[in-house]
Design an enzyme around this catalytic site. Structure first.
Site: not given
Length: 835
Positions: A799, A720, A797
């Site tokens: 997920t 994201t 990051h």
């Protein structure tokens, strides 16, 4: 620091010295920035660029081309002030003590018996105005003179309670050899001369607040400058005094009568300047030999006409005769008259002598009154003695230091004073004045009222911080005065003290955030020097008696990288990180950890906090020449004028992160001042930037990869790359920006090397290599008023799972982007692009 530029390296090794070779792969500004952050005091700059030297000098850092080894040896062993416009070096070098000599730039001192009281085998040497007579000692490619003298110690002795001069000067020399050089005070005369010459040319009306005796020669050539001081001691002020007797106290072992005469004449002269704003003729009666006239003529073209049976060698026109009251008609208008008539006592009986003195005092007064009774533009200073007298209530009393306190004082009057009401003053009251009052300043003009002046340029150097002034009024003046150079005491305490003691007074303390100025430069002494064509080899001590220099109405305001710039911003950080800290990466690590970013891989190359702002806050005591508020403001408005250098424009959120890190640093260090400063800078950032947060987002930018080197159970693992809170009408603007950054986005060197639990039941993989591009896109969105990013720090990051998993570590692996898209949260993709 000092930068000595050489074409070739030298074989000799010098203490506290570092070699820097010009890096041709970087421009002149980058080289200057790298040099300024080196930690040694002496920098030998090889294969130098003249432009880089200019940049350093404009920043207040002394940088000089060296042509000969003699030049290198001289400059490396002492500190100096450099006039980089006129190419003059003013040394502050006290090595002349090894010649058993003390030095003065005041000629009158050489005509006293001071050498009788020096250290055994020592002598006094006159070196001229700012050491001009020493130029012949240095056969250099630049003009060089040693401005170091012992006048500060000699004058301090005159005003002290000490009588033993030898003990006093010995103590002062030992102090000078064991304490840090007061560099600002030493270079201040050079600075004042340059400053007032520049301002007098550029501004029609200049007002100067709070001059002291150190400036008594500086203003001789500037009669139009309006002075404000602490006001005079008037005859009517003696009403508060009780009667006393003759004291007869000796102030100085050597004869300082000439010094007293000089101060009396200069006090009268500056009073004339204050009223008439032009140079007068200076008439003097009976003060031969007046060797001090030579000193005055080093600074000004004032004309002296004198009367005395003894010679007055430096007078323009000397009458070797007595002056009588009928000679007053020979004196012209537009003049000042100094009357110092007193017959020597010789072998005369004390009572007879006293009668003669009183008779001469009365005669002196008659001459003064007659001089002032006709004509125009006249001021008189007349020698008096303590006796029963009627004196004009508005006349000024002077009692400058002289060799012995006896019965003598001086009266200064203008035409209006001489015609004013007279009051009877008993002899005992005048003795009380003489015994208890020393006039400490030749500037006795009225105090300044703290209010803005519309058409004047105000200068107030070291004059307004005193707690006798209302602090709010000082701040208001600085905020509202359009043209000014004003200094205030910087708050370099650690407990955020509102005021601090200095000598026998208290000063208010200030931080740059105390002022609301959007057209002023707030810098340090050395930063101010650079603006006026000077640079210096030694910065002020971080915990010394330091001041903020606030320049309003300067044409240098927008030249962000030329003046009061970011040079030396990391110097203190380097000193700490490469000597005392746990690792040279300590600053990067702390900034990330204090913002809850625990991915420290590559922290030194991919940091999400502005190091400039962080260092400017936590080490502000060491480098406040960098005007942080101006830097923030000009970037927020897009008005910064950048001449060169590898310039990175921070996203406003990076500045906020820096304030948060600085706040955390301050708490750990128990530094209450930095804590407040950090909070106020963060508030200022929020004030000048219109920062909005997508804490309730409705769209996000996703990055899908071709390869994910971990097991995952989410449908499409993705990065994201920021969230947005936008209306549908703004979608086209967002897409335009994404398209603009397409090449940079797909060119990111993205890597991953471990997994971790971001929170309970959120299992993610770390991502490195995207922050630089993220903040560039943040800036692009910000400029289009598109809400992008959350209030908490962006931690990249991917997920992998919504369950608890064990951490996995792998070799650093490059990730390849498959596509980048814009998607509505819990909705459809509205735009995507592939490489």
């Amino acid at each position: 620091m000092k930068v000595l530029a050489l074409r070739h390296s030298v074989a000799q090794v010098y203490a506290d010295t570092q070699v820097y070779t010009h890096d041709d792969s970087k421009d002149e500004y980058e080289n200057a920035f790298l040099i300024s952050n080196l930690t040694t005091h002496n920098i030998l700059y090889l294969n130098y660029s003249v432009k880089t030297l200019q940049i350093l000098n404009k920043s207040g850092i002394a940088a000089i081309e060296i042509q000969k080894m003699d030049e290198l040896f001289t400059l490396i062993r002492c500190n100096f002030t450099y006039d980089y416009i006129d190419d003059v070096v003013y040394l502050h070098d006290y090595s002349y003590y090894t010649n058993n000599e003390i030095r003065t730039d005041q000629h009158w001192i050489t005509k006293t018996n001071i050498e009788d009281y020096l250290l055994p085998g020592w002598k006094l040497t006159y070196v001229g105005y700012n050491g001009s007579d020493t130029r012949g000692h240095y056969n250099f490619s630049f003009r060089c003179q040693n401005a170091a003298t012992d006048d500060d110690a000699i004058i301090e002795y005159i005003y002290s309670d000490e009588l033993d001069f030898q003990s006093f000067i010995l103590k002062k020399i030992k102090e000078r050899m064991t304490t840090s050089l007061p560099i600002a005070r030493l270079s201040n005369r050079v600075f004042r001369d340059k400053l007032f010459k520049t301002l007098s040319v550029n501004h029609d009306k200049v007002v100067n607040i709070g001059p002291r005796n150190e400036s008594m020669f500086t203003f001789l050539d500037h009669p139009s400058i309006k002075q404000f001081s602490n006001g005079p001691y008037l005859v009517k002020d003696t009403i508060k005094l009780k009667q006393e007797r003759w004291l007869g106290k000796r102030l100085s072992q050597f004869d300082i009568g000439q010094y007293k005469n000089m101060l009396n004449v200069l006090t009268t002269l500056y009073q004339y300047y204050d009223i008439y704003h032009e140079k007068p003729i200076v008439y003097m009666i009976g003060s031969a030999p007046s060797y001090w006239i030579y000193d005055v003529k080093q600074y000004s073209d004032l004309k002296f006409e004198t009367w005395d049976p003894l010679d007055t060698p430096y007078s323009n026109l000397h009458h070797k005769e007595l002056f009588y009251i009928n000679d007053v008609q020979r004196l012209k208008d537009n003049s000042i008259l100094y009357i110092d008539i007193r017959t020597d006592r010789g072998t005369m009986d004390w009572k007879e002598w006293r009668k003669m003195v009183e008779r001469q005092t009365t005669d002196n007064l008659h001459i003064a009154y007659k001089y002032l009774s006709t004509g125009k533009a006249k001021i008189c200073c007349v020698k008096m003695t303590a006796m029963d007298l009627e004196l004009p209530i508005s006349a000024k009393l002077l009692h400058h230091p002289t060799t012995e306190i006896r019965s003598e004082f001086y009266l200064m009057m203008d035409i209006w004073d001489s015609k004013n009401i007279k009051r009877f003053i008993p002899k005992g009251v005048l003795y009380s004045y003489i015994n208890n009052t020393i006039t400490e300043n030749v500037f006795i003009q009225q105090p300044f009222k703290l209010k803005t002046l519309k058409n004047e340029y105000i200068i107030a150097l070291y004059a307004l911080s005193n707690d006798l002034n209302n602090r709010e009024d000082v701040v208001k003046l600085i905020n509202n005065q359009k043209k000014a150079l004003i200094t205030v005491r910087i708050n370099n305490t650690f407990k955020d003290e509102p005021k601090v003691g200095f000598k026998n007074i208290y000063d208010w303390t200030f931080l740059p955030t105390d002022f609301e100025t959007n057209g002023s430069i707030i810098t340090s002494y050395d930063g101010c020097l650079g603006i006026f064509g000077l640079s210096i080899s030694l910065a002020s001590k971080p915990t010394g008696n330091n001041h903020l220099f606030i320049l309003s109405g300067t044409d240098k305001y927008f030249k962000l990288d030329q003046f009061a710039n970011h040079m030396s911003i990391s110097r203190r950080s380097h000193q700490i990180r490469f000597s005392e800290s746990a690792t040279s990466y300590s600053g990067y690590i702390f900034r990330d950890l204090s913002n809850n970013n625990f991915n420290l891989i590559g922290t030194n190359v991919e940091n999400s906090v502005s190091g400039h702002v962080y260092n400017a806050l936590i080490y502000y005591r060491y480098n406040y020449s960098f005007d942080l508020k101006r830097w923030i403001y000009l970037h927020s408005t897009g008005k910064a004028s950048i001449e060169g250098g590898k310039y990175y424009e921070h996203a406003p959120i990076e500045l906020i992160y820096a304030c948060r890190s600085a706040r955390e640093f301050a708490k750990l260090q128990d530094d209450v001042t930095v804590l407040r400063y950090s909070n106020e800078i963060e508030n200022y950032i929020n004030k000048v930037y219109s920062i909005t947060y997508a804490d309730d987002p409705n769209y996000f930018i996703g990055v899908k990869f071709k390869n994910i080197p971990y097991k995952y159970n989410v449908k499409v693992p993705h990065l994201t790359f920021g969230v947005l809170n936008i209306s549908e009408q703004m979608l086209p603007d967002v897409i335009v920006i994404l398209k603009k950054f397409k090449n940079e986005l797909f060119g990111m060197e993205i890597t991953t090397s471990y997994t971790y639990m971001l929170s309970d039941e959120v299992y993610v993989a770390n991502i490195s290599g995207v922050l630089s591009t993220y903040f560039k896109i943040y800036n692009a969105f910000y400029k289009e008023q598109i809400t992008f990013g959350q209030s908490r720090m962006f931690i990249p990051h991917v997920t992998l799972s919504f369950s608890n998993e064990k951490t996995v570590r792998i070799d650093n692996t490059k990730l390849y982007i498959d596509s980048i898209y814009l998607r509505k949260i819990k909705g459809d993709t509205v735009f995507d692009m592939t490489g």
